[in-house]
Motif scaffolding. Sequence first.
Motif, PDB file in Angstrom:
ATOM      1  N   PRO A   4       0.107 -12.117   1.857  1.00  0.00           N
ATOM      2  CA  PRO A   4       1.164 -13.132   1.810  1.00  0.00           C
ATOM      3  C   PRO A   4       1.302 -13.887   3.132  1.00  0.00           C
ATOM      4  O   PRO A   4       0.895 -13.399   4.188  1.00  0.00           O
ATOM      5  N   ARG A   5       1.871 -15.081   3.018  1.00  0.00           N
ATOM      6  CA  ARG A   5       2.243 -15.894   4.178  1.00  0.00           C
ATOM      7  C   ARG A   5       3.696 -16.282   3.986  1.00  0.00           C
ATOM      8  O   ARG A   5       4.162 -16.397   2.865  1.00  0.00           O
ATOM      9  N   ALA A  10       8.433  -8.940  12.199  1.00  0.00           N
ATOM     10  CA  ALA A  10       7.855  -7.610  12.435  1.00  0.00           C
ATOM     11  C   ALA A  10       8.471  -6.577  11.510  1.00  0.00           C
ATOM     12  O   ALA A  10       7.757  -5.729  10.951  1.00  0.00           O
ATOM     13  N   HIS A  11       9.792  -6.641  11.296  1.00  0.00           N
ATOM     14  CA  HIS A  11      10.439  -5.698  10.366  1.00  0.00           C
ATOM     15  C   HIS A  11       9.925  -5.891   8.943  1.00  0.00           C
ATOM     16  O   HIS A  11       9.637  -4.913   8.251  1.00  0.00           O
ATOM     17  N   ALA A  12       9.811  -7.141   8.508  1.00  0.00           N
ATOM     18  CA  ALA A  12       9.323  -7.413   7.151  1.00  0.00           C
ATOM     19  C   ALA A  12       7.889  -6.938   6.986  1.00  0.00           C
ATOM     20  O   ALA A  12       7.532  -6.340   5.968  1.00  0.00           O
ATOM     21  N   ARG A  13       7.064  -7.209   7.982  1.00  0.00           N
ATOM     22  CA  ARG A  13       5.655  -6.802   7.926  1.00  0.00           C
ATOM     23  C   ARG A  13       5.538  -5.280   7.870  1.00  0.00           C
ATOM     24  O   ARG A  13       4.801  -4.723   7.064  1.00  0.00           O
ATOM     25  N   ASP A  14       6.292  -4.587   8.743  1.00  0.00           N
ATOM     26  CA  ASP A  14       6.214  -3.128   8.790  1.00  0.00           C
ATOM     27  C   ASP A  14       6.797  -2.483   7.531  1.00  0.00           C
ATOM     28  O   ASP A  14       6.234  -1.522   7.018  1.00  0.00           O
ATOM     29  N   GLU A  36       0.855  -1.187   0.000  1.00  0.00           N
ATOM     30  CA  GLU A  36       0.000   0.000   0.000  1.00  0.00           C
ATOM     31  C   GLU A  36       0.890   1.235   0.000  1.00  0.00           C
ATOM     32  O   GLU A  36       1.686   1.445   0.918  1.00  0.00           O
ATOM     33  N   SER A  37       0.754   2.062  -1.029  1.00  0.00           N
ATOM     34  CA  SER A  37       1.617   3.234  -1.157  1.00  0.00           C
ATOM     35  C   SER A  37       0.960   4.514  -0.644  1.00  0.00           C
ATOM     36  O   SER A  37       1.595   5.552  -0.624  1.00  0.00           O
ATOM     37  N   LEU A  73       2.272  -4.320   5.544  1.00  0.00           N
ATOM     38  CA  LEU A  73       1.252  -5.365   5.644  1.00  0.00           C
ATOM     39  C   LEU A  73       0.595  -5.325   7.010  1.00  0.00           C
ATOM     40  O   LEU A  73       1.230  -4.998   8.016  1.00  0.00           O
ATOM     41  N   GLU A  74      -0.694  -5.666   7.044  1.00  0.00           N
ATOM     42  CA  GLU A  74      -1.390  -5.736   8.320  1.00  0.00           C
ATOM     43  C   GLU A  74      -0.920  -6.945   9.122  1.00  0.00           C
ATOM     44  O   GLU A  74      -0.802  -6.880  10.342  1.00  0.00           O
TER      45      GLU A  74
END
Length: 192
Positions: free
Chosen positions: A137-138, A164-168, A95-96, A172-173
Amino acid sequence: MLRAVNRVFLGLAGLVLMCAGGAVLAAGVGLSVPSWWPYDGRHDVLLSDADRARWRDEGWWWPVVIAVLATLVVLGLWWFLAQLRRARLAEVLVESGDGEGALLRGRALEGVLEDEVASLEGVSRASVTLMGRRNAPRARAVLQLEPDAAPGGTLARLTDEAVAHARDSAGLEALPTEVRLGLAKHRARRVS
């Protein structure tokens, strides 16, 4: 769930085809077959002249037969192509903020996540694969732990830091992650 259903259908299809092929082979070489089996000799055919003549006057018969066979062929091809589908996610939708979004290469996110997981204390080797849909994604991580590593602590650091770093960073939610832990092989230590 989909894998289990796929394996069950594949097993059932294989069993049915193997039984039918074995019975036809048995009838073809002249072995005795059950009385209800439609083929009992070498020169039997699927539809005899009488059977073909019986349905020849029906205008719906051959189109229905062709439609059923065509549907079976299309379903078989679809199933075959579904087996070839890649499980690895090629891109992730980020999401941009402008309503359009941006695409992040799945391999790039996998590489960054893999490097961060491999740098955790107690992890000797790590492999990360992204799966799922590009907007949800998973991750699947396979870790080889050092012999003296604490699995609970390593798993907590994996969740709190790397995932957490990858998600943030990808915006991603959630990033559900399946982790498989293994132990790195090591030589026995000599005690003297």
